[in-house]
Design a protein around this motif. Sequence first.
Motif, mmCIF file in Angstrom:
data_model
loop_
_atom_site.group_PDB
_atom_site.id
_atom_site.type_symbol
_atom_site.label_atom_id
_atom_site.label_comp_id
_atom_site.label_asym_id
_atom_site.label_seq_id
_atom_site.Cartn_x
_atom_site.Cartn_y
_atom_site.Cartn_z
ATOM 1 N N PRO A 146 0.808 -1.225 0.000
ATOM 2 C CA PRO A 146 0.000 0.000 0.000
ATOM 3 C C PRO A 146 0.839 1.271 0.000
ATOM 4 C CG PRO A 146 -0.856 -1.556 1.611
ATOM 5 C CD PRO A 146 0.440 -2.120 1.110
ATOM 6 N N MET A 147 2.077 1.165 0.442
ATOM 7 C CA MET A 147 2.901 2.368 0.476
ATOM 8 C C MET A 147 3.193 2.903 -0.924
ATOM 9 S SD MET A 147 5.578 1.646 3.529
ATOM 10 C CE MET A 147 4.999 1.273 5.188
ATOM 11 N N HIS A 148 3.169 2.006 -1.929
ATOM 12 C CA HIS A 148 3.302 2.498 -3.313
ATOM 13 C C HIS A 148 2.182 3.484 -3.595
ATOM 14 C CE1 HIS A 148 5.455 -1.471 -3.971
ATOM 15 N NE2 HIS A 148 6.302 -0.616 -4.503
ATOM 16 N N ILE A 149 0.958 3.054 -3.260
ATOM 17 C CA ILE A 149 -0.210 3.887 -3.551
ATOM 18 C C ILE A 149 -0.143 5.171 -2.728
ATOM 19 C CG2 ILE A 149 -2.725 3.974 -3.407
ATOM 20 C CD1 ILE A 149 -2.697 0.927 -3.826
ATOM 21 N N LEU A 150 0.149 5.026 -1.429
ATOM 22 C CA LEU A 150 0.213 6.204 -0.560
ATOM 23 C C LEU A 150 1.206 7.230 -1.092
ATOM 24 C CD1 LEU A 150 0.144 4.496 2.945
ATOM 25 C CD2 LEU A 150 -1.538 6.101 2.055
ATOM 26 N N GLY A 151 2.358 6.742 -1.518
ATOM 27 C CA GLY A 151 3.401 7.667 -1.979
ATOM 28 C C GLY A 151 3.000 8.362 -3.262
ATOM 29 N N LEU A 152 2.476 7.596 -4.218
ATOM 30 C CA LEU A 152 2.085 8.215 -5.485
ATOM 31 C C LEU A 152 0.906 9.168 -5.291
ATOM 32 C CD1 LEU A 152 2.487 5.205 -7.923
ATOM 33 C CD2 LEU A 152 3.990 7.172 -7.646
ATOM 34 N N GLN A 153 0.143 8.932 -4.238
ATOM 35 C CA GLN A 153 -0.975 9.833 -3.927
ATOM 36 C C GLN A 153 -0.515 11.020 -3.089
ATOM 37 O OE1 GLN A 153 -4.886 8.703 -4.194
ATOM 38 N NE2 GLN A 153 -3.685 8.559 -6.040
ATOM 39 N N GLY A 154 0.776 11.049 -2.775
ATOM 40 C CA GLY A 154 1.325 12.244 -2.165
ATOM 41 C C GLY A 154 1.503 12.228 -0.670
ATOM 42 N N GLN A 155 1.631 11.049 -0.055
ATOM 43 C CA GLN A 155 1.944 11.063 1.382
ATOM 44 C C GLN A 155 3.456 11.071 1.578
ATOM 45 O OE1 GLN A 155 0.053 8.199 4.047
ATOM 46 N NE2 GLN A 155 1.575 8.610 5.615
ATOM 47 N N PRO A 156 4.000 12.180 2.102
ATOM 48 C CA PRO A 156 5.439 12.216 2.319
ATOM 49 C C PRO A 156 5.850 11.318 3.483
ATOM 50 C CG PRO A 156 4.506 14.422 2.237
ATOM 51 C CD PRO A 156 3.389 13.464 2.400
ATOM 52 N N ARG A 157 7.121 10.933 3.499
ATOM 53 C CA ARG A 157 7.629 10.092 4.573
ATOM 54 C C ARG A 157 8.199 10.964 5.686
ATOM 55 N NH1 ARG A 157 13.309 8.130 1.863
ATOM 56 N NH2 ARG A 157 13.471 6.879 3.734
ATOM 57 N N ARG A 158 8.633 10.329 6.749
ATOM 58 C CA ARG A 158 9.290 10.983 7.882
ATOM 59 C C ARG A 158 8.399 12.008 8.570
ATOM 60 N NH1 ARG A 158 14.327 11.569 3.946
ATOM 61 N NH2 ARG A 158 15.093 9.467 4.136
ATOM 62 N N MET A 159 7.086 11.793 8.497
ATOM 63 C CA MET A 159 6.146 12.698 9.157
ATOM 64 C C MET A 159 5.508 11.951 10.318
ATOM 65 S SD MET A 159 4.504 14.930 6.115
ATOM 66 C CE MET A 159 2.949 14.131 6.342
ATOM 67 N N TYR A 160 5.532 12.552 11.516
ATOM 68 C CA TYR A 160 5.038 11.837 12.687
ATOM 69 C C TYR A 160 3.523 11.725 12.690
ATOM 70 C CZ TYR A 160 3.594 16.163 15.038
ATOM 71 O OH TYR A 160 2.976 17.340 15.365
ATOM 72 N N VAL A 161 2.864 12.540 11.869
ATOM 73 C CA VAL A 161 1.420 12.388 11.694
ATOM 74 C C VAL A 161 1.084 12.608 10.221
ATOM 75 C CG1 VAL A 161 0.541 13.078 13.960
ATOM 76 C CG2 VAL A 161 1.161 14.824 12.287
ATOM 77 N N TRP A 162 -0.025 12.049 9.787
ATOM 78 C CA TRP A 162 -0.575 12.465 8.507
ATOM 79 C C TRP A 162 -1.950 13.033 8.789
ATOM 80 C CZ3 TRP A 162 -5.008 9.807 7.080
ATOM 81 C CH2 TRP A 162 -5.221 8.575 7.701
ATOM 82 N N THR A 163 -2.398 13.919 7.917
ATOM 83 C CA THR A 163 -3.622 14.649 8.223
ATOM 84 C C THR A 163 -4.727 14.300 7.234
ATOM 85 O OG1 THR A 163 -4.612 16.828 8.209
ATOM 86 C CG2 THR A 163 -2.619 16.571 6.928
ATOM 87 N N GLU A 164 -5.942 14.303 7.733
ATOM 88 C CA GLU A 164 -7.068 13.985 6.856
ATOM 89 C C GLU A 164 -7.252 15.019 5.763
ATOM 90 O OE1 GLU A 164 -10.209 13.140 9.717
ATOM 91 O OE2 GLU A 164 -10.334 11.144 8.817
ATOM 92 N N ALA A 165 -6.733 16.237 6.021
ATOM 93 C CA ALA A 165 -6.886 17.292 5.014
ATOM 94 C C ALA A 165 -6.216 16.917 3.698
ATOM 95 C CB ALA A 165 -6.313 18.598 5.540
ATOM 96 N N ARG A 166 -5.199 16.044 3.760
ATOM 97 C CA ARG A 166 -4.485 15.666 2.536
ATOM 98 C C ARG A 166 -4.744 14.219 2.151
ATOM 99 N NH1 ARG A 166 -0.612 20.143 2.276
ATOM 100 N NH2 ARG A 166 -2.101 21.770 2.692
ATOM 101 N N ALA A 167 -5.734 13.599 2.782
ATOM 102 C CA ALA A 167 -5.906 12.150 2.642
ATOM 103 C C ALA A 167 -6.770 11.741 1.456
ATOM 104 C CB ALA A 167 -6.501 11.568 3.916
ATOM 105 N N GLY A 168 -7.436 12.690 0.823
ATOM 106 C CA GLY A 168 -8.308 12.324 -0.288
ATOM 107 C C GLY A 168 -9.630 11.775 0.200
#
Lengths: 405, 662
Positions: free
Chosen positions: B457-479
């Motif tokens: 799934p990380m392939h999909i997450l990355g191509l959809q724009g989730q950057p790495r090394r972030m201690y949180v991800w936000t719903e605002a950018r989650a699609g």
Amino acid sequence: MDTVNNVKSSRRRISTTVAGLTGLLFLAGCATNAPQDTWQAKGPNAQKISDLQWIVFPIAGVVGVLVLALAGYIMFKYRDKGQPIPTQGHGKPTAEIILTIVPALILTVVGVFTFRAIFELAKTEDTEMIINVTGQQWWWEYDYPVQTELGINTPIISSGQLVMPVGTKVLLRETSRDVIHSYWIPALNGKKDAVPGRIHLLRLEADKPGIFAGQCTEFCGLSHANMRMEAVALSKEDFAKWVASQQKAYTSPADGTLAKEGETVFLNQCVRCHQVNGLKKADGTPALAAPDENVYSGAAPNLSHLMSRNTFAGAMFDLLRKSCRADVWDATSEEFGAKYLAGVSESCLNQTDLRAWLRNAPAMKPMYADPTKLTKTGGKYRGMPNLGLTENDIDKLVAYLLTLK
Amino acid sequence: MAIIERPSSEVATPAVVAPSQALGAIRRPVASKGWRSWLFTVDHKKIGIMYGVVAMVFFIVGGVEALLIRLQLALPDGRILSADQYNQMFTMHATTMIFLFAMPMAGAFANYFLPLQIGARDVAFPRLNALSLWLLVGGGLILNASWFLGGAADGGWFMYAPNSGPVFSPSNGVDFWVLGLQIAGIASLIGSINLIVTVLNMRAPGMTLMKMPVFTWMILVVQFLLVFSLPVITVALVLLMFQRSYGATFFDVSQGADPLLWQHLFWIFGHPEVYVLILPGFGIISEVLPTFSRKPLFGYPFVVFSGASIGLVGFGVWAHHMFAAGLGPVSVAVFSISTMAIAIPTGVKIFNWLLTMWGGKIWYTTAMKFAIGLVVLFTIGGLSGVTHSVAPSDTQQTDTYYIVAHFHYVLFGGMVFGLFSGFYYWWPKVFGKLLNEKLGSWNFWFMVIGMNLTFGPMHILGLQGQPRRMYVWTEARAGEGLFNFGFWNMVSSIGSFVLAVGILFFLINVVITARNGKQAPADPWDARTLEWLATSPPKEHNFDRIPVVHHLDEFFHRKYEEDPNTHTMRQIATGEELIRAEEAAADSDIHLPGPSYWPLVLAIGIGVLGLGVVYGTPVMVVGAAVVLLASFGWVLEPSVPEAIDYASPDGDGHSKEIATHG
């Protein structure tokens, strides 16, 4: 013989189904409208990259499916069925050479397209507009140098949201005041690092008005995850209006209003770091911020026209309430400009986050703002400290900030 | 220097003579049993096992760190870890997995099997070998001690300047990181020289380089990579140490420095390091695939030379980690093309492995399943790697989860699956017992499913724009929609626990095998290479007689010959018979290097010396004194054993000295 054929065709059917399902799953597996999707180019630079992706990804996909199908076939066909130990052959050089040359040829084709795109994306001589972008922990500053042909007669300094005209070849000149950051608006181009002591160039161009999400993508310490940005593309007419609004002279709130009292709070507290252009002290002299005395990076966001942008705190929080934000983000490209230029009205203001931020900023965003732990920086903060404002002060400040259009 | 063993047809227990009388102050340890025999050993096999145990412990530590990371990211705005803790966690996860698990575990295999595969009785410098091990342990302890001494390093394993400077990372974590890696680096450097000399000088008669097993070949390539790349990171770490501890300004922009210096130094080391990690895995499956396909490796010279050219070209691709760093189009274009070029020898390997299986008689043991798993998973990781080589495309992908997906397919799917294949293949050789195949199957399937659920799934997450090394991800950018970031992050987190269960099956398997496992047959896999000519576990001196090599896959060709009429293989001897024949013809005198206190003492001294950088000059002085003492002890240990040591217990006087260079 029949059985063999049946087995073969059913095997083929299975493998086609599996391959098809995997492909479908991958496509269906993508979120709709992910704001940072790298496959939805909204400008010619990102489009060039997208075109390349549409060459290399399908090639990789087809090669992958073929190799894995071959592996599956071999695994099934040559399983131990009691056959004798095979002859100990050591390989066929012809096969080796063919299997070396074929990938090399494929890669040559990919390489040619790659080569061309690299140099096209590095072009700077067709630039129509320059914006200086400076990263620091954990927000971006935008500095529009004087460009009279665009109506920019005095430098505009902003943060959080990069505003640019559509159909214009914008060149970002990136640098940093502390550690390395990386500027990335996936819909408009790939990323480029902002490195202290160096100026790196990044082309941006948007086809249509709209708002595009981005995120700092070079690990930059504690609050890296919260260092976001947005690029706003306006039609040329709307951009001219925006430029005019950013150069509008400062008007102090009317005497006796809550906002006027807020101005005093601002003068006592905030102006130590945050500049508001045109703001004057009680004695009539200009109030000049001195972030270099208080903040390690030497900069704090210029708040002159805070309510003309939609975010604050390094674009970590929205200034617009959820419904108002959705109204801007989901606007059609025709309506977008007007909605964006309306700025943040009192009814649309995200009071919750803004007040919480004023109450205790380090509780909202991890920062180095504990005054007892600043020995290595000579007492300077990295981020905004807790100012110990009273609720009363916060009421006044919010009223004042709402006047900064 | 040498202990002498009485040749015997029984299972050998080494008889150790008293230490040299001439230099009584510097006695050698004599224990051949108990914990002392491990602490002071110079036997490559014992050292190999200890490398393995240490690496496995750190694998578990790094794995727990990974699980905490996935727990934090399972939901938006995770609260399991604070930003500070998360940054330490991902820094230490990578550092631990690379330097304290993957490299030492490859070292475990190399130490144990390389001498056995080339028909040698030990490595060239046995005491240095012990020093490598103890330095690695010291480096690992220092790195992880930082958790309890004010916080671990928080700058990422790449530790980019200036974020690694004292202002931006004020805890001592980075100092411990620098020292730990520096010391572990000394260990690797010493180890690499040791193994290079061993391979070049100590092969059995008749074993030309092109008759050498592929595992040994790949380990040799890796050691050359280490010899040339480790000095670069050593320099970088020294610069960083002086910057942090002594006020130097190598990466201080206000003093005119360019922070990109660190990136170049780091990746000139860091990219060859990637091949340091993956080639041992390639080597292992290049033994396993032929054994269980009952065929020689397809295109042996191509596999060997593609391995060597991967190593060579690996030094010319480092800047592909810096496509977004602002190098300018010419550099980017050059490194883009060189990165594409390295895909070619890698592809050659994959085809050769598949063609090894082609026409074979495939036996699906757990070792074989893991080996095939490597081929499949590495193919996926390799192809996503090709998409990075397209530099403009990489500027969209770099620092997103797409990269995290890529290198976990390459390193977990490649390296770790290779290592697990090696565990199941060589376990009977090392411990004389077969790991349980049924539990092995559970182990494999949980790992392969867990690995794909976690990293796919990380392939999909990355191509959809989730950057790495972030201690949180936000719903605002989650699609939006069902398949948004929330869905895939949750799948990935669940997958990581499936993966952990798979590894738990392995640990259970180890325990059960140790308790109840039955004695393994002498040649359980009908194997092909020389290590199987030794008993299981091998005697302390490995071979009763040094084998003379005539073929690639010597052991196999001693068991089988081709029927000239039918061109099928006909068995002429069993492995068991061959081993008995060797025992019957054992050499009369065998000299082995003796145990020594000094590698351990020297390693402790170097560790204390390093801690002095953090804790001040007095500590450093103590460390230096121990280093000095240990050096003298080391040197004054008789390099040529006293006459009394040579006196053969049966008074024959005939001797074959094989390793006296401690």
